[in-house]
Design an enzyme around this catalytic site. Structure first.
Site, PDB file in Angstrom:
ATOM      1  N   ASN A   1      -0.182  19.210 -20.133  1.00 50.17           N
ATOM      2  CA  ASN A   1      -0.555  18.265 -21.189  1.00 50.17           C
ATOM      3  C   ASN A   1      -0.575  18.941 -22.563  1.00 50.17           C
ATOM      4  O   ASN A   1      -1.077  18.358 -23.528  1.00 50.17           O
ATOM      5  CB  ASN A   1      -1.932  17.658 -20.904  1.00 50.17           C
ATOM      6  CG  ASN A   1      -1.938  16.885 -19.610  1.00 50.17           C
ATOM      7  OD1 ASN A   1      -0.943  16.257 -19.251  1.00 50.17           O
ATOM      8  ND2 ASN A   1      -3.036  16.940 -18.878  1.00 50.17           N
TER       9      ASN A   1
ATOM     10  N   LYS B   1       3.089  11.639 -11.016  1.00 51.60           N
ATOM     11  CA  LYS B   1       2.180  10.843 -11.857  1.00 51.60           C
ATOM     12  C   LYS B   1       2.893   9.539 -12.183  1.00 51.60           C
ATOM     13  O   LYS B   1       3.993   9.556 -12.725  1.00 51.60           O
ATOM     14  CB  LYS B   1       1.871  11.574 -13.164  1.00 51.60           C
ATOM     15  CG  LYS B   1       0.735  12.569 -13.053  1.00 51.60           C
ATOM     16  CD  LYS B   1       0.353  13.067 -14.437  1.00 51.60           C
ATOM     17  CE  LYS B   1      -0.719  14.117 -14.353  1.00 51.60           C
ATOM     18  NZ  LYS B   1      -1.023  14.687 -15.685  1.00 51.60           N
TER      19      LYS B   1
ATOM     20  N   GLU C   1       9.442  17.601 -25.150  1.00 48.46           N
ATOM     21  CA  GLU C   1       8.866  18.064 -23.873  1.00 48.46           C
ATOM     22  C   GLU C   1       9.438  19.432 -23.511  1.00 48.46           C
ATOM     23  O   GLU C   1       8.754  20.278 -22.951  1.00 48.46           O
ATOM     24  CB  GLU C   1       9.146  17.068 -22.742  1.00 48.46           C
ATOM     25  CG  GLU C   1       8.312  15.799 -22.789  1.00 48.46           C
ATOM     26  CD  GLU C   1       6.845  15.998 -22.372  1.00 48.46           C
ATOM     27  OE1 GLU C   1       6.436  17.123 -22.020  1.00 48.46           O
ATOM     28  OE2 GLU C   1       6.100  14.996 -22.425  1.00 48.46           O
TER      29      GLU C   1
ATOM     30  N   GLU D   1      -4.161  17.656 -10.586  1.00 46.94           N
ATOM     31  CA  GLU D   1      -4.694  18.095 -11.871  1.00 46.94           C
ATOM     32  C   GLU D   1      -6.175  18.450 -11.796  1.00 46.94           C
ATOM     33  O   GLU D   1      -6.994  18.008 -12.608  1.00 46.94           O
ATOM     34  CB  GLU D   1      -4.446  17.033 -12.961  1.00 46.94           C
ATOM     35  CG  GLU D   1      -4.483  17.654 -14.340  1.00 46.94           C
ATOM     36  CD  GLU D   1      -3.995  16.718 -15.432  1.00 46.94           C
ATOM     37  OE1 GLU D   1      -2.862  16.214 -15.333  1.00 46.94           O
ATOM     38  OE2 GLU D   1      -4.751  16.506 -16.383  1.00 46.94           O
TER      39      GLU D   1
ATOM     40  N   LYS E   1       7.800  23.131 -13.882  1.00 50.63           N
ATOM     41  CA  LYS E   1       6.999  21.950 -13.560  1.00 50.63           C
ATOM     42  C   LYS E   1       6.726  21.872 -12.057  1.00 50.63           C
ATOM     43  O   LYS E   1       5.596  21.609 -11.625  1.00 50.63           O
ATOM     44  CB  LYS E   1       7.711  20.678 -14.036  1.00 50.63           C
ATOM     45  CG  LYS E   1       6.993  19.426 -13.557  1.00 50.63           C
ATOM     46  CD  LYS E   1       6.658  18.445 -14.592  1.00 50.63           C
ATOM     47  CE  LYS E   1       5.630  17.449 -14.070  1.00 50.63           C
ATOM     48  NZ  LYS E   1       5.484  16.283 -14.870  1.00 50.63           N
TER      49      LYS E   1
ATOM     50  N   HIS F   1      -0.255  17.014 -25.767  1.00 46.70           N
ATOM     51  CA  HIS F   1      -0.326  15.586 -25.438  1.00 46.70           C
ATOM     52  C   HIS F   1      -1.578  14.879 -25.966  1.00 46.70           C
ATOM     53  O   HIS F   1      -1.608  13.652 -26.005  1.00 46.70           O
ATOM     54  CB  HIS F   1      -0.240  15.386 -23.926  1.00 46.70           C
ATOM     55  CG  HIS F   1       1.164  15.510 -23.403  1.00 46.70           C
ATOM     56  ND1 HIS F   1       1.933  16.641 -23.573  1.00 46.70           N
ATOM     57  CD2 HIS F   1       1.954  14.636 -22.724  1.00 46.70           C
ATOM     58  CE1 HIS F   1       3.111  16.465 -23.014  1.00 46.70           C
ATOM     59  NE2 HIS F   1       3.155  15.256 -22.494  1.00 46.70           N
TER      60      HIS F   1
ATOM     61  N   HIS G   1       7.686   9.100 -27.171  1.00 42.56           N
ATOM     62  CA  HIS G   1       6.735  10.037 -26.564  1.00 42.56           C
ATOM     63  C   HIS G   1       7.074  11.498 -26.915  1.00 42.56           C
ATOM     64  O   HIS G   1       6.214  12.258 -27.354  1.00 42.56           O
ATOM     65  CB  HIS G   1       6.713   9.838 -25.044  1.00 42.56           C
ATOM     66  CG  HIS G   1       5.813  10.795 -24.337  1.00 42.56           C
ATOM     67  ND1 HIS G   1       4.451  10.826 -24.535  1.00 42.56           N
ATOM     68  CD2 HIS G   1       6.087  11.804 -23.463  1.00 42.56           C
ATOM     69  CE1 HIS G   1       3.922  11.789 -23.801  1.00 42.56           C
ATOM     70  NE2 HIS G   1       4.894  12.397 -23.142  1.00 42.56           N
TER      71      HIS G   1
ATOM     72  N   ARG H   1       0.823  -1.234   0.000  1.00 46.05           N
ATOM     73  CA  ARG H   1       0.000   0.000   0.000  1.00 46.05           C
ATOM     74  C   ARG H   1       0.842   1.263   0.000  1.00 46.05           C
ATOM     75  O   ARG H   1       0.407   2.320   0.441  1.00 46.05           O
ATOM     76  CB  ARG H   1      -0.980   0.017   1.182  1.00 46.05           C
ATOM     77  CG  ARG H   1      -1.948  -1.138   1.124  1.00 46.05           C
ATOM     78  CD  ARG H   1      -3.135  -0.931   2.025  1.00 46.05           C
ATOM     79  NE  ARG H   1      -4.036  -2.061   1.873  1.00 46.05           N
ATOM     80  CZ  ARG H   1      -3.934  -3.196   2.544  1.00 46.05           C
ATOM     81  NH1 ARG H   1      -2.999  -3.349   3.442  1.00 46.05           N
ATOM     82  NH2 ARG H   1      -4.777  -4.164   2.319  1.00 46.05           N
TER      83      ARG H   1
ATOM     84  N   ARG I   1      -2.597  22.139 -13.610  1.00 50.84           N
ATOM     85  CA  ARG I   1      -1.637  21.109 -14.034  1.00 50.84           C
ATOM     86  C   ARG I   1      -1.952  20.572 -15.423  1.00 50.84           C
ATOM     87  O   ARG I   1      -1.082  20.081 -16.123  1.00 50.84           O
ATOM     88  CB  ARG I   1      -1.583  19.974 -13.009  1.00 50.84           C
ATOM     89  CG  ARG I   1      -0.529  18.947 -13.362  1.00 50.84           C
ATOM     90  CD  ARG I   1      -0.176  18.029 -12.223  1.00 50.84           C
ATOM     91  NE  ARG I   1       0.838  17.080 -12.663  1.00 50.84           N
ATOM     92  CZ  ARG I   1       1.469  16.238 -11.886  1.00 50.84           C
ATOM     93  NH1 ARG I   1       1.214  16.220 -10.601  1.00 50.84           N
ATOM     94  NH2 ARG I   1       2.376  15.409 -12.380  1.00 50.84           N
TER      95      ARG I   1
ATOM     96  N   HIS J   1      -0.744  11.351 -27.561  1.00 53.52           N
ATOM     97  CA  HIS J   1      -1.124  10.035 -27.032  1.00 53.52           C
ATOM     98  C   HIS J   1      -1.835   9.207 -28.096  1.00 53.52           C
ATOM     99  O   HIS J   1      -1.627   7.996 -28.197  1.00 53.52           O
ATOM    100  CB  HIS J   1      -2.011  10.194 -25.795  1.00 53.52           C
ATOM    101  CG  HIS J   1      -1.239  10.589 -24.570  1.00 53.52           C
ATOM    102  ND1 HIS J   1      -1.836  10.876 -23.373  1.00 53.52           N
ATOM    103  CD2 HIS J   1       0.088  10.749 -24.364  1.00 53.52           C
ATOM    104  CE1 HIS J   1      -0.905  11.189 -22.472  1.00 53.52           C
ATOM    105  NE2 HIS J   1       0.270  11.125 -23.054  1.00 53.52           N
TER     106      HIS J   1
END
Ligand code: GLY
Length: 337
Positions: free
Chosen positions: A223, A135, A177, A215, A205, A226, A242, A113, A219, A230
């Protein structure tokens, strides 16, 4: 050690340092939790970056590329951690690019956990984006990063010396990026040294993550580029790296903003020229077809209601909901022209 810089991700009790500079991976032992007895070092065969934790450590190797970024890899890792006897007092250390830190971070977030994780980011893309902000996750067949969690690392080490070990294509992809930060307001990177560029991207960032960890709003600006990226990655079965897909996605987002009358052609040209100056392509290598890409974008996690895009405009980059299909189509025709 030259030009060592430190940026803090200000998250209250969960605040952590991102350290940027040559040789900073050698600081790893200073950042381990005081109680850790064992360190599970997660990496890939071809990373070739060794780390020394100063406690009992074992290396766990995952496969290469996005094809390894799947739920089974996380299950296999957790089984291996358990067989070794790793427990919640110990630590996971991710050593690699975005695939490694996403997978290692996710495994750390669910094993017992949740156990602490530290990232040694060895790729440009990892250093300026993936390793920072918590993330974590893996891909499902329906799309990228659909299975994951938020799990903040205890520290991120961005060792600039490791960038020299990257294949050129992977280094260049990281600039996709980096280009994103240019349009998000970090200013013109072209006049800065590499360590300054990385530190500037990390500062932006870290500041965005600190203001909106989960987000809920701001935030989402990270993206930028993106949504199409994606879809290109998923439909092309990762023909594109990517960062390469993000570079094309940035140009597409500019074309969408232009089609909607949000920006003029000079700003679109600025997107094209910055991406071109990084020697990155501004158009997809394959035309996957507009309809297929739109379907893929709809499935993307950012399509909360209708098609949501991060778009440039007179007040800067912002989240725009309900982008019309005709504007998306016009922009796509311009992208592949
Ligand atoms: N890469 C986008 C984010 O970390 O929010």
């Amino acid at each position: 050690m030259t030009n060592r810089r430190e940026v803090t991700v200000e998250l209250g009790e969960a605040a952590y340092p991102v350290i940027i500079g040559s040789g900073v991976k050698d600081e790893l032992s200073l950042h381990l939790p005081a109680h850790a007895r064992r360190a599970a070092v997660v990496t890939q065969e071809n990373i070739g970056v060794e780390v020394e934790t100063g406690i009992e450590q074992r290396v766990f190797t995952i496969g290469d590329g996005e094809h390894a970024k799947v739920p089974q890899t996380v299950v296999d890792l957790c089984e291996a951690f358990a067989s070794w006897g790793l427990n919640r007092n110990d630590v996971v250390v991710g050593v690699g690019g975005g695939v490694v830190t996403d997978v290692a971070g996710f495994a750390a977030s669910v094993f017992h956990r949740g156990i602490p994780v530290i990232h040694v980011a060895t790729s440009l893309l990892g250093q300026v984006d993936a390793a920072i902000g918590g993330k974590t996750g893996v891909n499902l067949s329906a799309g990228k990063n659909l299975f994951g969690s938020y799990w903040q690392p205890s520290a991120v080490l961005c060792d600039l010396d490791t960038l020299g070990t990257l294949p050129h294509r992977h280094y260049r992809a990281g600039l996709g990026e980096m280009a994103k930060y240019h349009f998000l307001g970090s200013g013109d990177f072209s006049s800065m040294q590499l360590d300054e560029q990385v530190a500037e991207a990390v500062r932006l960032k870290a500041e965005v993550v600190a203001s909106d960890e989960r987000e809920g709003g701001r935030r989402a600006l990270l993206n930028y580029g993106h949504t199409l990226a994606h879809a290109l990655e998923t439909e092309g079965e990762h023909e594109l790296l990517h960062g390469e897909a993000v570079a094309i996605g940035l140009v597409y987002a500019a074309e969408v903003a232009h089609a909607m009358g949000r920006i003029g052609s000079a700003r679109v040209a600025e997107h094209r020229s910055l991406i071109g100056s990084y020697d990155l392509s501004t158009r997809p290598p394959t035309d996957y077809g507009f309809d297929r890409l739109v379907d893929s974008m709809r499935r993307d996690k950012k399509a909360l209601s209708g098609l949501t895009f991060v778009l440039d405009g007179k007040d800067g980059v912002e989240v725009v909901e309900g982008v019309g299909e005709s504007d998306l189509r016009v922009a796509y025709e311009r992208l592949i022209a």
